[in-house]
Design a protein around this motif. Structure first.
Motif, PDB file in Angstrom:
ATOM      1  N   SER A 189     -44.239 -65.355 -11.872  1.00 15.63           N
ATOM      2  CA  SER A 189     -43.967 -65.547 -10.437  1.00 15.63           C
ATOM      3  C   SER A 189     -43.032 -64.460  -9.931  1.00 15.63           C
ATOM      4  N   TYR A 190     -42.052 -64.101 -10.736  1.00 16.71           N
ATOM      5  CA  TYR A 190     -41.081 -63.065 -10.355  1.00 16.71           C
ATOM      6  C   TYR A 190     -41.790 -61.739 -10.100  1.00 16.71           C
ATOM      7  N   GLU A 191     -42.721 -61.386 -10.981  1.00 14.78           N
ATOM      8  CA  GLU A 191     -43.485 -60.148 -10.796  1.00 14.78           C
ATOM      9  C   GLU A 191     -44.353 -60.229  -9.542  1.00 14.78           C
ATOM     10  N   LYS A 192     -44.902 -61.414  -9.286  1.00 20.14           N
ATOM     11  CA  LYS A 192     -45.753 -61.589  -8.105  1.00 20.14           C
ATOM     12  C   LYS A 192     -44.941 -61.420  -6.823  1.00 20.14           C
ATOM     13  N   PHE A 193     -43.678 -61.866  -6.856  1.00 14.77           N
ATOM     14  CA  PHE A 193     -42.807 -61.745  -5.681  1.00 14.77           C
ATOM     15  C   PHE A 193     -42.248 -60.334  -5.513  1.00 14.77           C
ATOM     16  N   TRP A 194     -42.265 -59.543  -6.581  1.00 16.68           N
ATOM     17  CA  TRP A 194     -41.461 -58.329  -6.625  1.00 16.68           C
ATOM     18  C   TRP A 194     -41.727 -57.370  -5.452  1.00 16.68           C
ATOM     19  N   ASP A 195     -42.983 -57.147  -5.112  1.00 16.09           N
ATOM     20  CA  ASP A 195     -43.282 -56.203  -4.032  1.00 16.09           C
ATOM     21  C   ASP A 195     -42.649 -56.626  -2.717  1.00 16.09           C
ATOM     22  N   ASP A 196     -42.440 -57.928  -2.531  1.00 16.20           N
ATOM     23  CA  ASP A 196     -41.826 -58.421  -1.307  1.00 16.20           C
ATOM     24  C   ASP A 196     -40.306 -58.432  -1.359  1.00 16.20           C
ATOM     25  N   ILE A 197     -39.723 -58.647  -2.527  1.00 15.23           N
ATOM     26  CA  ILE A 197     -38.268 -58.832  -2.584  1.00 15.23           C
ATOM     27  C   ILE A 197     -37.510 -57.610  -3.078  1.00 15.23           C
ATOM     28  N   HIS A 198     -38.212 -56.609  -3.632  1.00 10.54           N
ATOM     29  CA  HIS A 198     -37.461 -55.502  -4.232  1.00 10.54           C
ATOM     30  C   HIS A 198     -36.609 -54.709  -3.231  1.00 10.54           C
ATOM     31  N   PRO A 199     -37.034 -54.524  -1.963  1.00 12.03           N
ATOM     32  CA  PRO A 199     -36.142 -53.813  -1.048  1.00 12.03           C
ATOM     33  C   PRO A 199     -34.817 -54.558  -0.845  1.00 12.03           C
ATOM     34  N   PHE A 200     -34.894 -55.885  -0.775  1.00 14.47           N
ATOM     35  CA  PHE A 200     -33.688 -56.693  -0.605  1.00 14.47           C
ATOM     36  C   PHE A 200     -32.746 -56.533  -1.808  1.00 14.47           C
ATOM     37  N   ILE A 201     -33.293 -56.601  -3.017  1.00 18.80           N
ATOM     38  CA  ILE A 201     -32.462 -56.500  -4.218  1.00 18.80           C
ATOM     39  C   ILE A 201     -31.838 -55.112  -4.328  1.00 18.80           C
ATOM     40  N   LYS A 202     -32.613 -54.071  -4.035  1.00 21.02           N
ATOM     41  CA  LYS A 202     -32.085 -52.707  -4.105  1.00 21.02           C
ATOM     42  C   LYS A 202     -30.993 -52.491  -3.051  1.00 21.02           C
ATOM     43  N   PHE A 203     -31.208 -53.048  -1.864  1.00 19.72           N
ATOM     44  CA  PHE A 203     -30.197 -52.954  -0.811  1.00 19.72           C
ATOM     45  C   PHE A 203     -28.910 -53.649  -1.263  1.00 19.72           C
ATOM     46  N   GLY A 204     -29.056 -54.804  -1.921  1.00 23.02           N
ATOM     47  CA  GLY A 204     -27.898 -55.518  -2.443  1.00 23.02           C
ATOM     48  C   GLY A 204     -27.160 -54.711  -3.492  1.00 23.02           C
ATOM     49  N   CYS A 205     -27.903 -54.002  -4.344  1.00 19.26           N
ATOM     50  CA  CYS A 205     -27.280 -53.165  -5.377  1.00 19.26           C
ATOM     51  C   CYS A 205     -26.478 -52.023  -4.760  1.00 19.26           C
ATOM     52  N   LEU A 206     -26.981 -51.464  -3.657  1.00 20.13           N
ATOM     53  CA  LEU A 206     -26.270 -50.385  -2.976  1.00 20.13           C
ATOM     54  C   LEU A 206     -24.994 -50.884  -2.308  1.00 20.13           C
ATOM     55  N   LYS A 207     -25.036 -52.124  -1.818  1.00 21.75           N
ATOM     56  CA  LYS A 207     -23.933 -52.651  -1.022  1.00 21.75           C
ATOM     57  C   LYS A 207     -22.870 -53.372  -1.844  1.00 21.75           C
ATOM     58  N   ASP A 208     -23.236 -53.872  -3.019  1.00 26.01           N
ATOM     59  CA  ASP A 208     -22.330 -54.753  -3.752  1.00 26.01           C
ATOM     60  C   ASP A 208     -22.414 -54.457  -5.244  1.00 26.01           C
ATOM     61  N   ASP A 209     -21.341 -53.891  -5.801  1.00 25.14           N
ATOM     62  CA  ASP A 209     -21.340 -53.521  -7.218  1.00 25.14           C
ATOM     63  C   ASP A 209     -21.488 -54.734  -8.128  1.00 25.14           C
ATOM     64  N   LYS A 210     -20.887 -55.860  -7.735  1.00 24.95           N
ATOM     65  CA  LYS A 210     -20.995 -57.068  -8.562  1.00 24.95           C
ATOM     66  C   LYS A 210     -22.442 -57.561  -8.600  1.00 24.95           C
ATOM     67  N   PHE A 211     -23.112 -57.477  -7.466  1.00 28.58           N
ATOM     68  CA  PHE A 211     -24.520 -57.872  -7.413  1.00 28.58           C
ATOM     69  C   PHE A 211     -25.348 -56.937  -8.291  1.00 28.58           C
ATOM     70  N   PHE A 212     -25.043 -55.648  -8.247  1.00 27.57           N
ATOM     71  CA  PHE A 212     -25.756 -54.680  -9.083  1.00 27.57           C
ATOM     72  C   PHE A 212     -25.572 -55.003 -10.561  1.00 27.57           C
ATOM     73  N   ASP A 213     -24.321 -55.289 -10.952  1.00 30.99           N
ATOM     74  CA  ASP A 213     -24.044 -55.593 -12.359  1.00 30.99           C
ATOM     75  C   ASP A 213     -24.821 -56.816 -12.837  1.00 30.99           C
ATOM     76  N   LYS A 214     -25.013 -57.793 -11.948  1.00 28.82           N
ATOM     77  CA  LYS A 214     -25.691 -59.036 -12.327  1.00 28.82           C
ATOM     78  C   LYS A 214     -27.213 -58.903 -12.322  1.00 28.82           C
ATOM     79  N   THR A 215     -27.738 -57.918 -11.587  1.00 29.85           N
ATOM     80  CA  THR A 215     -29.205 -57.830 -11.433  1.00 29.85           C
ATOM     81  C   THR A 215     -29.825 -56.564 -12.028  1.00 29.85           C
ATOM     82  N   LYS A 216     -29.009 -55.617 -12.524  1.00 29.61           N
ATOM     83  CA  LYS A 216     -29.580 -54.333 -12.962  1.00 29.61           C
ATOM     84  C   LYS A 216     -30.602 -54.502 -14.083  1.00 29.61           C
ATOM     85  N   GLY A 217     -30.436 -55.553 -14.895  1.00 34.50           N
ATOM     86  CA  GLY A 217     -31.360 -55.750 -16.000  1.00 34.50           C
ATOM     87  C   GLY A 217     -32.670 -56.406 -15.610  1.00 34.50           C
TER      88      GLY A 217
END
Length: 630
Positions: free
Chosen positions: A375-403
């Motif tokens: 399901s995560y892979e199926k959602f990815w094309d829709d949610i990846h801009p949001f996650i990448k934007f979060g990584c740029l804006k919040d280092d803690k969010f990046f640390d928790k999601t980089k993997g």
């Protein structure tokens, strides 16, 4: 009581002009304030009943009524709550900015839980004067033997108090609407305002229009029984879904709540139910809508509530900026609001709430990745801009999601950065090749596939800054990104028996031919043996140069557009290709010029779009070549 006149006790200067012009940023906020006060009065009475301070009849039904009377030019708010005595009117109404709710809490602080007391601000009632020329209060206290009181003021410093003919417990506030508020004599305007601010309030709210002609409904007989007309329905949902525990909610209930709140009939991808009681009280639901690749033009909507009272949309002090791409409802009674309930104090407590929300979102994404990978892979094309934007804006969010950040590859699957590097380490040498346009760069993609190589698709606006961010974060591992046409990797080259000196000489000769044919003295031409004979030429642009061009396009650097910047593009010719061999062997042939131009344009088409002028020439030249073939 005898009629009493007096001057309003105002703690500073005359506050009415401030209320009318500056205190409330939104003109319709008075509806929220007056309904909130009514809801507060009912909540107080219910708590007193629960504590044994009073006794209510078992069939007591609490409600708030709003009456729109366009003929009388009045807007009336009625509650059947705690009511007020004449002394309480003097204290809570005449002394502006003295909060009745605050006094109530101080008196019953050992018995009552303040979570459900909405009216913390004494100025709320006076927002009525934003639209009213005169305000009349008729109120009867719950206390035994209390007498009904009437209070009237025209918005100046004076008021008049007298006996009221009200016989029911509670408070009735009548606004005689002035020119500033004539829009609120329209039923639809009032209804939409109530739905905007009060749609989730805990007490039922009914809207009444005494002048509206209701359609005549005859009692229908169905299966031998008389079918009664439908009873009036409240405008609000008194028990919104987020107040339930997550394990008590179904998927359909989550979707229905989403449709009702946001009027969006596209189903959300998934959601996060927040339910926290300590160290602060926070409840809500965050929905992930389909963002797609155009997330930069999309605006989410996160509604902030205080005890089911709407405060505002998208308040950045509480909600991290990158989460504003989502849609959701957050209810936090502990938030420190100012007098208008419209803005938040940006303090350490609010920062903790923001960090908590960020953590919960990251935890949800990690849980999806680990437990529902498909399901995560199926959602990815829709949610990846949001996650990448979060990584740029919040280092803690990046640390928790980089993997768990995925990369869609040219082979069609989804991999993490670690997986991509591991399975391509023999040919890629710690380099990540990426594609920005699968159509334009199809030639390069095919060449990669033919040689057992793959690139990742990075075609959204957020990807360019994200690439730089990843390179910075992974600098210790020396990870570099390069667009698929940035350079020619050794894996795509074939062995070449020509000496370096001879190859250099040949390149210079052919470069002279191409410069003359294209009338471009700055063109750089190089020669290589590619594994595929079908490719005649490629445009190569170093990654650093391309990124500088992209930045100039995005930010208008150097006061010029990207077309005016010096270009480091070079033309790489494939010595194994028959057309290139023809040019090498026939440098002075009458057809050489037309072939040189055609080879260059074909290479450029796989690199970027041709200008309108270049495209016109390319089409004309293609027709000439076809005519020669005939």
């Amino acid at each position: 009581m005898s009629t009493e006149k007096g001057n309003l006790s105002i703690h500073s200067e005359n506050i009415f002009p401030i209320i009318k012009k500056w205190l409330y940023s939104d003109h319709d906020i008075f509806v929220r304030e007056l309904i909130s006060n009514g809801c507060d009065a009912i909540t107080k009475l219910k708590k007193l009943d629960a504590m044994g301070e009073t006794s209510l009849p078992e069939d007591n039904e609490f409600k708030i009524e709003v009456i729109v009377d366009d003929k009388e030019k009045t807007l009336t708010f009625i509650d059947n709550g705690i009511g007020m005595t004449d002394e309480e009117v003097k204290q809570y109404i005449n002394q502006i900015a003295f909060s009745g709710a605050e006094d109530f809490l101080n008196k019953y602080k050992d018995k009552a839980n303040e979570d459900q007391i909405i009216g913390h601000f004494g100025l709320g009632f006076y927002s009525a004067f934003m639209v009213a020329e005169k305000v009349t209060i008729d109120t009867l206290s719950y206390k035994e033997g209390a007498k009904a009181v009437r209070w009237v003021s025209d918005g100046g410093n004076e008021y008049e108090m007298s006996d009221s003919d009200r016989t029911e417990r509670g408070t009735k506030i009548t606004l005689s609407i002035g020119e500033d508020g004539k829009d609120f004599l329209n039923e639809w305007t009032v209804k939409s305002t109530i739905q905007k601010y009060c749609s989730l309030m805990p007490i039922e709210i009914y809207l009444i229009n005494p002048n509206k002609e209701e359609p005549k409904v005859e009692n229908e007989e169905e299966n031998g029984e008389v079918k009664e007309p439908e009873a009036p329905k409240p405008l609000n949902d008194t028990t919104p879904l987020y107040l339930k525990k997550p394990n008590e909610c179904t998927d359909e209930e989550y979707k229905e709540f989403y449709r009702k709140i946001f009027m969006d009939f596209k189903e959300p991808l998934f959601w996060i139910h927040l339910n926290m009681d300590y160290p602060f009280n926070l409840k809500g639901i965050l929905y992930f809508p389909k963002l797609g690749n155009q997330f930069d033009t999309m605006e989410g909507q996160i509604k902030l509530y205080n005890n089911q009272v709407f405060v505002a949309d998208n308040i950045k002090e509480v909600i991290p900026e990158f989460l504003l791409l989502l849609k959701g409802v957050l209810d936090c009674p502990d938030l420190p609001l100012n007098v208008s309930r419209s803005f938040l104090q940006n303090d350490g407590f609010v920062k903790k709430i923001s960090n908590y929300i960020t953590k919960k979102v990251a935890d949800k994404l990690n849980s999806l990745y680990k437990k529902e990978k498909e399901s995560y892979e199926k959602f990815w094309d829709d949610i990846h801009p949001f996650i990448k934007f979060g990584c740029l804006k919040d280092d803690k969010f990046f640390d928790k999601t980089k993997g768990i950040i995925l990369y869609k590859t040219t082979t069609g699957d989804y991999v993490t950065l670690e997986e991509y590097l591991d399975r391509n380490k023999e040919k890629h040498e710690n380099k990540v090749y990426y594609v920005t346009d699968e159509t334009l760069q199809s030639q390069y993609i095919k060449m990669f596939k033919d040689n057992g190589m793959e690139a990742v698709i990075m075609n959204t606006t957020i990807d360019q800054p994200y690439i730089s961010h990843i390179e910075m974060k992974e600098s210790e591992n020396n990870i570099k990104f390069a667009r698929i046409d940035a350079d020619l990797t050794d894996s795509l080259k074939d062995e070449d028996s020509t000496s370096e000196e001879d190859n250099k000489k040949l390149s210079e000769e052919v470069q002279t031919v191409f410069r003359k044919a294209l009338a471009n003295e700055n063109l750089t031409v190089t020669m290589e043996n590619l594994k595929s004979e079908d490719i005649s030429a490629m445009i190569i642009l170093p990654e650093e140069s391309r990124r500088m061009q992209d930045m100039s396009k995005m930010y208008g650097m150097f006061g010029m557009d990207s077309a005016a910047m010096p270009s480091n593009e070079s033309l790489l010719l494939n010595k194994k290709n028959k057309l290139v061999k023809y040019i090498i062997d026939n440098k002075d042939n009458e057809n050489t010029d037309i072939f040189c131009n055609q080879i260059y344009d074909l290479a450029m088409i796989s690199h970027k779009q041709l200008s309108p002028e270049a495209m016109t020439k390319f089409i004309e030249r293609s027709n000439k070549i076809l005519q020669k073939l005939i």
